[in-house]
Design a protein around this motif. Structure first.
Motif, PDB file in Angstrom:
ATOM      1  N   LYS A  90       0.843  -1.186   0.000  1.00 28.11           N
ATOM      2  CA  LYS A  90       0.000   0.000   0.000  1.00 28.11           C
ATOM      3  C   LYS A  90       0.884   1.244   0.000  1.00 28.11           C
ATOM      4  CE  LYS A  90      -4.254   1.695   1.940  1.00 28.11           C
ATOM      5  NZ  LYS A  90      -5.189   1.710   3.034  1.00 28.11           N
ATOM      6  N   GLY A  91       0.613   2.139  -0.906  1.00 29.80           N
ATOM      7  CA  GLY A  91       1.403   3.363  -1.003  1.00 29.80           C
ATOM      8  C   GLY A  91       2.654   3.208  -1.853  1.00 29.80           C
ATOM      9  N   GLY A  92       2.955   1.992  -2.247  1.00 32.10           N
ATOM     10  CA  GLY A  92       4.135   1.748  -3.085  1.00 32.10           C
ATOM     11  C   GLY A  92       3.764   1.733  -4.549  1.00 32.10           C
ATOM     12  N   PRO A  93       4.734   1.471  -5.406  1.00 30.45           N
ATOM     13  CA  PRO A  93       4.431   1.426  -6.841  1.00 30.45           C
ATOM     14  C   PRO A  93       3.616   0.193  -7.202  1.00 30.45           C
ATOM     15  CG  PRO A  93       6.706   0.794  -6.446  1.00 30.45           C
ATOM     16  CD  PRO A  93       6.144   1.198  -5.125  1.00 30.45           C
ATOM     17  N   VAL A  94       2.924   0.291  -8.305  1.00 32.55           N
ATOM     18  CA  VAL A  94       2.218  -0.892  -8.811  1.00 32.55           C
ATOM     19  C   VAL A  94       3.261  -1.865  -9.334  1.00 32.55           C
ATOM     20  CG1 VAL A  94       0.168   0.436  -9.439  1.00 32.55           C
ATOM     21  CG2 VAL A  94       1.969   0.078 -11.138  1.00 32.55           C
ATOM     22  N   THR A  95       2.845  -3.092  -9.542  1.00 34.13           N
ATOM     23  CA  THR A  95       3.785  -4.088 -10.087  1.00 34.13           C
ATOM     24  C   THR A  95       3.770  -4.071 -11.610  1.00 34.13           C
ATOM     25  OG1 THR A  95       2.026  -5.721  -9.925  1.00 34.13           O
ATOM     26  CG2 THR A  95       3.570  -5.594  -8.085  1.00 34.13           C
ATOM     27  N   GLU A  96       2.647  -3.728 -12.186  1.00 31.42           N
ATOM     28  CA  GLU A  96       2.498  -3.730 -13.648  1.00 31.42           C
ATOM     29  C   GLU A  96       3.509  -2.750 -14.262  1.00 31.42           C
ATOM     30  OE1 GLU A  96      -0.043  -5.618 -15.202  1.00 31.42           O
ATOM     31  OE2 GLU A  96       0.625  -5.000 -17.187  1.00 31.42           O
ATOM     32  N   GLY A  97       4.338  -3.261 -15.141  1.00 34.17           N
ATOM     33  CA  GLY A  97       5.321  -2.410 -15.799  1.00 34.17           C
ATOM     34  C   GLY A  97       6.713  -2.523 -15.194  1.00 34.17           C
TER      35      GLY A  97
END
Lengths: 376, 619
Positions: free
Chosen positions: B540-547
Motif C-alpha cells: 500500500k502506497g508503493g508502486p504498482v507491479t504492472e510495468g
C-alpha cells in the motif's frame, strides 16, 4: 542381414516411387492453367464481368498455346483479379515462349511479391535487370527486397543505382536515406535527405528521418529545428510505397486507355519517364492504332536518351498517321542525336510541306539549315 | 500425414515457378527428395501427436507453493525428462482433455463484416486467488441470428481445477459478457489484490470488478467508463505514478456494418481499415476511488486517429515513466513518450518505430516489447498482413531509438506470405532466450489456399502458425517440424497467450481461432536449462507491479523481462515473469515503476518466488 538390406531397398524404392509420383502429379497439375483450374477459379461468387474476362482470355490462350501475347494476357487478367498464384503459372508459360520479355518477368515479380514470395520475386526482378539494366524501377524494387532480406549494403548499392538513374526522384533519394539509416550510415543519409528537403522542404517523412539522423549524430540543436518544422501544419508526403506501385500495376489492367494516358502525364510531370512508358504501353494495348500514344512513348524514350528505340516508336506512329508534324519533329530530334542528319532534315522539310506556317519547328529548321549549309 | 501435406503444398507453390526443362526436372527431384526426407524423418513425431500423454495423478495433486519453496515434482522432471526428446512434438495439443470447449463463432457464411475478421482475445489470470491460472475467452455475439441460444454468444470463463483441467464456470461468475467482444485486459485497478477484467467490445466496453472466489460484477457505470467505439485491445499501466492502474484502450475504426467490400474478383471480402474513418484511442485515469476519468485530450493521446489494434507499455527512455507503443493497422505506429506531466508526445517517427525500413506504414496487429538479443533493452515486434513481413524494431538505446532489423534477424522472408495476428515471446526450451510464436490467419482470401477444416466464412483464410527459435543472439530460425502439433494445424488464428498452465515450470500456449475451437498446447520441449517464475507484490502506497522490469543472470548474460499483462494481440497474459536459463545466477534485480531498483537473492531456480516491494536490497 541380407533380408534387412532387401527390406531397406524395398523401403527406399517405395520412397522413390512416392517422390516421383509426387513430381509427376505436381507437374501435371501446375505446369499450366487448365480448363479445370479455370472452372475452379471462376466458381463461387465471382462477378460476371470478371468471369467473362477470365474465360475470354483463357479461350485465346488455349487456342493459341504458342502465342506469347495470348499466354501473357491470360496471366495479366488473372493477376488483375488477385489470382496471383494462377497468374504465376501463366507468366511461366509466357516466359517459356519468350524468355527475354522483360514485361513478363516484371509482372511475374510483382505477382510473386503479392504472394509474399520475396525471394522468387527478387529472382524475377534480377532477370529483368539483366534484360534492361537501365530500367530504374528495377533497381528500386531490388534494393527494397534486398533491404527487407537484411542485405543492407547490397540494398544501398541498388538504391544508389536508382538515384543515379533518376537523380530528380525525391522519393528515391529518401528511400536510399532510410536504408542508410538502417545501415547506421547517418552522415550519408543526411546528404540524401538534404537533397530531398531542398526540393520538398516540408516533406514529413524526410523531416522525421532527418530528425532521426540528427538525434543519432548527437546534433541536438539541429534536431530541435527539425522538430519545430514537423509540428507545422503544411507538412507534405511524397511517399511512393510498394503498395502503390503494386496496386497501380494490378489496377492497370482494368482501366481504360484514357486512364493510363492521364496516369502517364502524372509521371511525366514528376519526370518519372519509365513509369510513364509503362502506362503508355498499357494504353497502347487498349488503343493499338492511336498514333498519339505511340508518339508519347517515343518521346519518353527520346527524353531518356534511348534514341533508336524512340525512332522505332515514331516510325510506328507515322505509319498510322504520316501527317503528324509533332511526331516528325520528335523523330528529327532523335535522328540528330544518332547522327542521321539527312533523315532529320527530311522530316523537318516534310513538316513544312504539311504545315508551311509551323512555328514549333522553326528553331530546329534553322539549326538544321545551318548544319546543312556548313556541310555543303 | 498432416505435416507432409503442408510441406508438399508449400513446395508446390515453389514448384509452380519452375519452368519445365530437364535441368529443372532434376533440380526438382532433388528439392522434393530433400523435402520428403525431412518429412519422413519427422513422421514418428507427427504420428505420435494423437497419442496424448495422460496427466499423472501425482501431477494432479501438486499444489503450487510460493515463496522459495521448490516443486519436488518439477525438479524430478528436470533431472530426468522422460519423453521430452527432439523427435517428440514439443507442443502437444491437449485441448480435448483440458475441458476448454470453446469456439469463437461468427454467425455469417460469407466474408464481410470487418469486426468478424478482428477475432478474439484471451485472458489468463488467477481469478479466484488459488494460485493456478484461469482462462477467460472473448466471443462474438451481435451478429447472432434471432433465436440463437445466448450461451453461444457470450464470453466464457474457465476455472482451472487441476493442472490443465478446466471447467466452464461462466454461469454465476458475472463474466458472461454478451457484447461483441474482441479484446480482454486483466489488472487490479482497485488494489485489492484481485485481478479485475476489462472487456473490449464493438459497442459498450465493460469493466468487471473481481469480488473474490471467482465472482465478478459489472461496474462500468459506477466507474464512470463510457467507451462505445470499436475497442480491440486494452492494457493497464500506472502512467502518472500515483500507485493505481490507469487504462489504455485501442480504438480501431468508426465501424459501420452497412459498408460492404469486395475483392478484385467481385467476391464479398472483409473490409480493410481504410474503408472506415480511423478512431482515436482512449486513456482513462484512475482517480483512486474506483472511478476513471477520460484524459485522452489533455494527455495528447487523441491527437491522432490511426486504426489501432495492439498496445504495449515500456519505459523507452529509462526515466521511470511508462511509455505507450501502439500498433496501427495501415497507419504509422505511435510511441507515446510520457513527459511526466500527464502528457504524451508521439516520438515514433523520430525514434524509428513508426514505419518499416522501407519507410512504409504497415498493418500492425499484435505487438510485443521484449529483449530478444539479451542486451537489456526492450525491442519491439509487430505482426503484419501478407506481403508485409512481421517487423522487429531493435532498440538501439534510450533516446536513440529503434532500427528495423527484421531481415538481419531472419524474420522477414518467411513471414511475407502470411498474416500474423497474435504473438507471444517466451523461452520454449529454457535456454535463456525468447522464442517467437505467431498466430496466423488471413483477412483477404487470396489464392494460396491451404487444406483445412475451417468452416465458412474462414475456410479460405486459414494458414499455419509459426514458431521462430532464437539462436541466443536475436537471430531466428523458423521451425516447422519437431513442434508440428502447433505449426501443422491450418486455422484462422488470432490471439496467442503463454502461461505455465500446469505449473511444471515451462510455458504452455493457448491459441484462439475463428470458427474453430480455441486450442491449448502443453509444452513438452526438451529443457536446456532451469526455470524461475517471479511474482511481484506491491504494498500500500508503493508502486504498482504492472510495468516493473525484472532481470536475472544467465552466465554472462542478463535476462530482462517485463512484468506486464498487456502484450500480444487483444489479450491479457498472466501477471508473472518467467525465466529460462542455462547457467542461472541467484541475484534478481527489479526496477519498479518510478525507477526504484531492488536486488533480491534467491536460493535456487526451478521454483516460483514472490518478491515484495521494499524487501529487497535498494541500489
Amino acid at each position: 542381414m541380407t533380408h534387412q538390406i532387401n527390406s531397406f531397398l524395398q523401403l527406399k524404392t517405395l520412397i522413390l516411387l512416392v517422390i516421383f509420383s509426387s513430381i509427376f502429379s505436381t507437374t501435371k497439375s501446375f505446369s499450366q492453367v487448365t480448363h479445370e483450374d479455370i472452372q475452379t477459379i471462376i466458381s463461387g461468387e465471382i462477378a460476371l464481368p470478371v468471369k467473362n474476362a477470365i474465360l475470354g482470355s483463357y479461350s485465346f490462350a488455349k487456342d493459341a498455346p504458342a502465342d506469347f501475347k495470348a499466354q501473357l494476357q491470360l496471366a495479366k487478367v488473372l493477376a488483375s483479379h488477385d489470382f496471383h498464384k494462377w497468374a504465376q503459372v501463366q507468366y511461366m508459360e509466357a516466359i517459356k515462349l519468350n524468355p527475354d520479355n522483360m514485361e513478363a518477368h516484371y509482372l511475374s515479380g510483382i505477382s510473386l511479391e503479392l504472394l509474399g514470395e520475396s525471394e522468387s520475386s527478387l529472382a524475377q526482378y534480377q532477370k529483368c535487370a539483366e534484360l534492361d539494366p537501365d530500367y530504374a524501377p528495377l533497381s528500386f524494387r531490388i534494393g527494397e527486397l534486398l533491404g527487407r532480406a537484411g542485405q543492407l549494403e547490397a540494398s544501398v548499392e541498388h538504391l544508389k543505382k536508382y538515384t543515379q538513374k533518376r537523380p530528380d526522384c525525391a522519393a528515391g533519394q529518401r528511400r536510399l536515406a532510410q536504408s542508410l539509416i538502417s545501415a547506421e550510415r547517418y552522415t550519408e543519409a543526411e546528404k540524401y535527405l538534404s537533397k530531398v528537403l531542398l526540393v520538398h522542404p516540408n516533406e514529413k517523412t524526410s523531416l522525421n528521418s532527418m530528425a532521426t539522423v540528427q538525434l543519432r549524430l548527437g546534433n541536438m540543436e539541429a534536431l530541435t529545428e527539425y522538430q519545430k518544422l514537423l509540428v507545422k501544419d503544411d507538412v507534405e508526403n511524397i511517399a511512393f510505397p510498394i503498395t502503390d506501385i503494386i496496386n497501380f500495376t494490378v489496377e492497370l489492367l482494368n482501366k481504360s486507355p484514357n486512364f493510363w494516358v492521364e496516369k502517364s502525364e502524372v509521371f511525366d510531370k514528376a519526370n518519372q519517364l519509365c513509369s510513364s512508358i509503362v502506362c503508355l504501353e498499357i494504353a497502347h494495348e487498349g488503343r493499338p492504332s492511336d498514333p498519339v500514344i505511340i508518339d508519347r512513348i517515343g518521346r519518353n524514350y527520346l527524353r531518356l536518351g534511348k534514341y533508336r528505340k524512340a525512332v522505332r516508336y515514331f516510325n510506328s506512329s507515322l505509319n498510322i498517321d504520316g501527317s503528324r508534324t509533332i511526331t516528325l519533329h520528335n523523330r528529327a530530334l532523335a535522328f540528330i542525336e544518332i547522327g542521321m542528319i539527312q533523315s532529320a532534315i527530311k522530316d523537318v522539310d516534310l513538316i513544312y510541306v504539311l504545315e508551311p506556317d509551323n512555328k514549333r519547328s522553326s528553331g530546329l529548321k534553322e539549326k538544321l539549315d545551318t548544319v546543312n549549309r556548313g556541310r555543303q | 500425414m498432416g505435416c507432409i501435406d503442408v510441406i508438399i503444398s508449400c513446395d508446390r507453390l515453389f514448384l509452380d515457378f519452375i519452368p519445365k526443362s530437364m535441368s529443372d526436372f532434376f533440380s526438382r527431384v532433388l528439392k522434393i527428395a530433400a523435402m520428403a526426407s525431412i518429412s519422413l524423418t519427422f513422421i514418428p513425431a507427427c504420428s505420435s501427436d494423437n497419442k496424448q500423454k495422460p496427466i499423472s495423478n501425482s501431477k494432479l495433486e501438486i499444489n503450487t507453493p510460493l515463496e522459495n519453496e521448490s516443486l519436488t515434482q518439477n525438479d524430478a522432471d528436470n533431472k530426468n525428462p522422460p519423453s521430452k526428446t527432439a523427435l517428440n512434438p514439443w507442443l502437444v495439443d491437449v485441448t480435448q482433455q483440458s475441458g476448454i470447449d470453446f469456439t469463437y463463432k461468427i454467425h455469417s457464411e460469407t466474408a464481410g463484416p470487418l469486426i468478424a475478421a478482428v477475432g478474439s482475445g484471451i485472458a489468463i489470470f488467477d481469478a479466484d486467488g488459488d494460485s493456478d491460472l484461469d482462462v477467460y475467452l472473448a466471443q462474438a455475439s451481435d451478429t447472432l441470428p434471432k433465436g440463437t441460444p445466448s450461451k453461444a454468444g457470450m464470453n466464457r470463463f474457465f476455472e482451472q481445477i487441476a493442472p490443465m483441467k478446466f471447467i466452464d464456470s461462466t454461469e454465476g461468475s458475472g463474466l458472461a459478457d454478451e457484447g461483441f467482444t474482441m479484446g480482454v485486459a486483466s489488472g487490479d485497478y482497485n488494489n485489492d489484490g484481485l485481478p479485475d477484467i476489462y472487456v473490449c467490445n464493438n459497442g459498450q466496453d465493460h469493466l468487471y470488478k473481481n469480488l473474490g472466489g471467482g465472482q465478478f460484477t459489472n461496474v462500468t457505470t459506477e466507474a464512470g467508463i463510457d467507451i462505445q467505439g470499436t475497442s480491440v485491445s486494452a492494457g493497464w499501466l500506472d502512467y502518472d505514478l500515483d500507485g493505481d492502474l490507469d487504462l489504455y484502450v485501442t480504438q480501431y475504426v468508426e465501424y459501420d456494418i452497412k459498408t460492404q467490400c469486395t475483392d478484385a474478383a467481385g467476391r464479398k471480402e472483409f473490409c480493410g481499415p481504410k474503408a472506415f474513418p480511423p478512431s482515436k484511442d482512449v486513456l482513462l485515469q484512475n482517480t483512486g476511488d474506483g472511478k476513471f476519468i477520460d484524459v485522452s485530450t489533455e494527455s495528447g493521446i487523441n491527437k491522432i486517429a490511426a486504426a489501432s489494434l495492439g498496445v504495449v507499455f515500456l519505459d523507452q527512455n529509462a526515466d521511470g515513466l511508462m511509455d505507450i507503443y501502439v500498433a496501427n493497422d495501415a497507419y504509422a505506429n505511435n510511441l507515446y513518450v510520457n513527459q511526466g506531466d500527464g502528457k504524451f508526445v508521439d516520438l515514433a517517427p523520430i525514434l524509428g518505430a513508426a514505419l518499416n525500413m522501407n519507410g512504409q506504414k504497415e498493418a500492425g496487429m499484435g505487438v510485443i516489447a521484449a529483449d530478444f538479443d539479451n542486451d537489456s533493452l526492450l525491442d519491439l515486434f509487430v505482426t503484419h498482413l501478407v506481403m508485409e513481413s512481421n517487423t522487429i524494431y531493435k532498440n538501439l538505446g534510450s533516446n536513440i531509438g529503434f532500427n528495423d532489423t527484421t531481415g538481419q534477424s531472419g524474420l522477414a522472408t518467411s513471414s511475407m506470405a502470411f498474416t500474423g495476428f497474435g504473438v507471444s515471446a517466451m523461452d520454449l526450451e529454457l535456454d535463456g532466450d525468447l522464442d517467437l510464436f505467431i498466430a496466423n490467419g488471413k483477412v483477404t482470401r487470396g489464392d494460396s489456399i491451404f487444406k483445412c477444416n475451417t468452416p465458412p466464412p474462414f475456410t479460405e483464410y486459414s494458414e499455419p502458425n509459426h514458431i521462430y527459435l532464437n539462436d541466443g543472439s536475436g537471430k531466428f530460425n523458423i521451425d516447422k517440424n519437431p513442434l508440428c502439433e502447433f505449426s501443422k494445424d491450418v486455422r484462422t488464428s488470432r490471439s496467442i497467450v503463454h502461461a505455465d498452465l500446469d505449473r511444471d515450470g515451462d510455458l504452455d500456449l493457448i491459441v484462439s481461432n475463428c470458427q474453430e475451437p480455441t486450442q491449448i498446447f502443453r509444452n513438452d520441449a526438451p529443457r536446456s536449462g532451469q526455470w524461475l517464475v517471479v511474482d511481484l507484490l506491491g504494498i500500500k502506497g508503493g508502486p504498482v507491479t504492472e510495468g516493473a522490469t525484472v532481470m536475472a543472470q544467465d552466465g554472462e548474460e542478463i535476462l530482462t523481462r517485463t512484468f506486464t499483462t498487456c502484450k500480444g494481440y487483444a489479450s491479457a497474459f498472466p501477471a508473472e515473469v518467467h525465466f529460462g536459463a542455462v547457467n542461472p545466477g541467484n541475484n534478481i534485480e527489479v526496477i519498479w515503476p518510478g525507477g526504484i531498483r531492488e536486488n533480491f537473492n534467491i536460493e535456487k531456480w526451478n521454483q516460483r518466488v514472490q518478491l515484495t516491494y521494499g524487501e529487497g536490497e535498494t541500489k
